[in-house]
Scaffold this motif. Structure first.
Motif, PDB file in Angstrom:
ATOM      1  N   ASN A  36       0.865  -1.175   0.024  1.00  0.00           N
ATOM      2  CA  ASN A  36      -0.007  -0.043  -0.128  1.00  0.00           C
ATOM      3  C   ASN A  36       0.825   1.135   0.020  1.00  0.00           C
ATOM      4  OD1 ASN A  36       0.630  -0.706   2.779  1.00  0.00           O
ATOM      5  ND2 ASN A  36      -0.583   0.918   3.367  1.00  0.00           N
ATOM      6  N   TRP A  68       1.013   3.918  -2.613  1.00  0.00           N
ATOM      7  CA  TRP A  68      -0.035   4.857  -2.911  1.00  0.00           C
ATOM      8  C   TRP A  68       0.069   5.917  -1.730  1.00  0.00           C
ATOM      9  CZ3 TRP A  68      -0.660  -0.058  -4.460  1.00  0.00           C
ATOM     10  CH2 TRP A  68      -0.881  -0.342  -5.738  1.00  0.00           C
ATOM     11  N   GLN A 119       3.965   9.235  -3.905  1.00  0.00           N
ATOM     12  CA  GLN A 119       3.449   9.624  -5.587  1.00  0.00           C
ATOM     13  C   GLN A 119       4.025  10.837  -6.213  1.00  0.00           C
ATOM     14  OE1 GLN A 119      -1.259   8.630  -5.999  1.00  0.00           O
ATOM     15  NE2 GLN A 119      -0.867   8.985  -3.664  1.00  0.00           N
ATOM     16  N   SER A 124      -3.763   7.745  -1.579  1.00  0.00           N
ATOM     17  CA  SER A 124      -4.802   6.963  -2.330  1.00  0.00           C
ATOM     18  C   SER A 124      -4.672   5.549  -2.060  1.00  0.00           C
ATOM     19  CB  SER A 124      -5.032   7.204  -3.687  1.00  0.00           C
ATOM     20  OG  SER A 124      -6.118   6.622  -4.264  1.00  0.00           O
ATOM     21  N   TYR A 125      -4.973   5.054  -0.900  1.00  0.00           N
ATOM     22  CA  TYR A 125      -4.753   3.618  -0.578  1.00  0.00           C
ATOM     23  C   TYR A 125      -6.086   2.982  -1.359  1.00  0.00           C
ATOM     24  CZ  TYR A 125      -1.443   4.041   3.209  1.00  0.00           C
ATOM     25  OH  TYR A 125      -0.149   4.284   3.651  1.00  0.00           O
ATOM     26  N   ALA A 128      -7.138   3.195  -4.353  1.00  0.00           N
ATOM     27  CA  ALA A 128      -6.447   3.000  -5.534  1.00  0.00           C
ATOM     28  C   ALA A 128      -5.909   1.485  -5.555  1.00  0.00           C
ATOM     29  CB  ALA A 128      -5.354   3.923  -6.227  1.00  0.00           C
TER      30      ALA A 128
END
Length: 345
Positions: A123, A126, A131, A304-305, A307
């Motif tokens: 994870n 993200w 990112q 954005s986990y 995602a």
């Protein structure tokens, strides 16, 4: 429209409550259907429709489940993922996926034989800060990269009360298999397999018998030098990411807020979820045409986990490639397996 993926969690401790259940419940493509709760039955207070099983065997016998999340201690990952695949389930497997490369290859072969997917839960790809690092690297604004430093520091001088985490005999124990697996994954996802690897490790906390300092020096073509470091004795951590190239440099402290927000009870659907504070912005320094250097700030995108779960859904339901590739997991374990167990504390 495809039916939701019926999903079971193998544990409902912090990992299940914080990193998995909220996302499975929020994503319309999943149905959080079952959890294993051996003693305290807590999941139903938040998810009334969930089925609570007393054992892994009971959950795996549930023929309505398509996906099983293996979010149990590191040393159980191989055996429980194997059982889930043999039971005909897709598997979302927390890092480290296994303790050894040989175990990973067994699972990948079994998944292929069963016609199921083995997906790694990495994870931290993200995280908001990483990112932003990816955006800077892929933009080419730094020119040809020459040097990159990735760190994950914490200050926890005491021993972990979970005894298995402090026992060097237990497979996949040590901080390098914990947060080290995340930072290695970030570096490998950006730069690929290194040409050479040098590893340093130590047991530095009083009484420690496991690796609590880990450093890997990865050398790539064209001279790129990548340094991956994790430590449990960093009270004043340095920037988590430092990049140097022929056109400039970038640095960013670790400031992703998702874990803190989730632990405090925030849902991933909250409009403030995942946004770092403005003061955590990265610093980009570039050479101008006149030779002068100029520095600007770059704010990170939203963490954005969700995602990751969208990627898992697309892989299972629509056959889309999952971002964490099997070869990247192999490279990670090749490096982790270079460590040796400390001989003393």
């Amino acid at each position: 429209m495809s039916l939701p993926i019926s999903t079971g969690l193998l544990a409902y401790g912090m990992s299940g409550r914080v990193f998995h259940a909220p996302f499975l419940a929020a994503h319309p493509g999943f149905q959080l259907q079952a959890v294993v709760e051996r003693t305290r039955k807590e999941a139903a207070a938040t998810y009334p429709a969930v089925q609570s099983y007393n054992s892994v065997a009971e959950l795996l016998a549930d023929d309505t489940l398509e996906l099983v999340v293996v979010n149990t201690p590191n040393f159980t990952h191989f055996d429980l993922a194997r059982q889930a695949l043999e039971a005909g389930k897709h598997v979302l497997l927390e890092k480290p996926v296994t303790a050894t490369l040989a175990e990973l290859d067994v699972l990948l072969a079994l998944a292929e034989k069963q016609g199921k997917l083995l997906l790694a839960y990495q994870n931290r790809r993200w995280d908001a800060d990483f990112q932003l690092v990816r955006q800077v690297v892929e933009s080419g604004r730094l020119g040809q990269l020459t040097e990159a430093h990735f760190r994950f520091d914490r200050f926890k001088p005491g021993l972990n009360p979970k005894v298995f985490k402090e026992d060097p005999i237990v497979p996949a124990s040590g901080f390098h298999y914990d947060l080290g697996a995340h930072v290695l994954d970030e570096a490998l996802s950006l730069f690929g397999r290194p040409e050479q690897v040098q590893v340093a490790q130590a047991s530095q906390r009083p009484g420690s018998r496991v690796v609590d300092f880990f450093h890997a020096h990865l050398t790539y073509a064209a001279g790129l030098q990548v340094f991956v470091t994790v430590s449990l004795l960093a009270a004043a951590p340095v920037p988590a990411y430092v990049l140097h190239g022929t056109q400039g440099s970038f640095q960013k402290r670790r400031a992703d807020v998702q874990e803190t927000q989730l632990a405090a009870g925030m849902l991933p659907t909250d409009e403030t979820y995942g946004w770092e504070p403005a003061e955590a912005a990265g610093q980009l320094t570039l050479a101008e045409a006149n030779g002068q250097l100029s520095t600007t700030t770059l704010e990170a995108p939203r963490g954005s986990y969700p995602a990751l779960f969208e990627a898992a859904y697309q892989a299972i339901r629509h056959g889309q490639p999952y971002p964490v590739r099997a070869e990247e997991l192999r490279w990670q374990l090749e490096i982790l397996e270079q460590t040796v167990r400390p001989a003393h504390g």
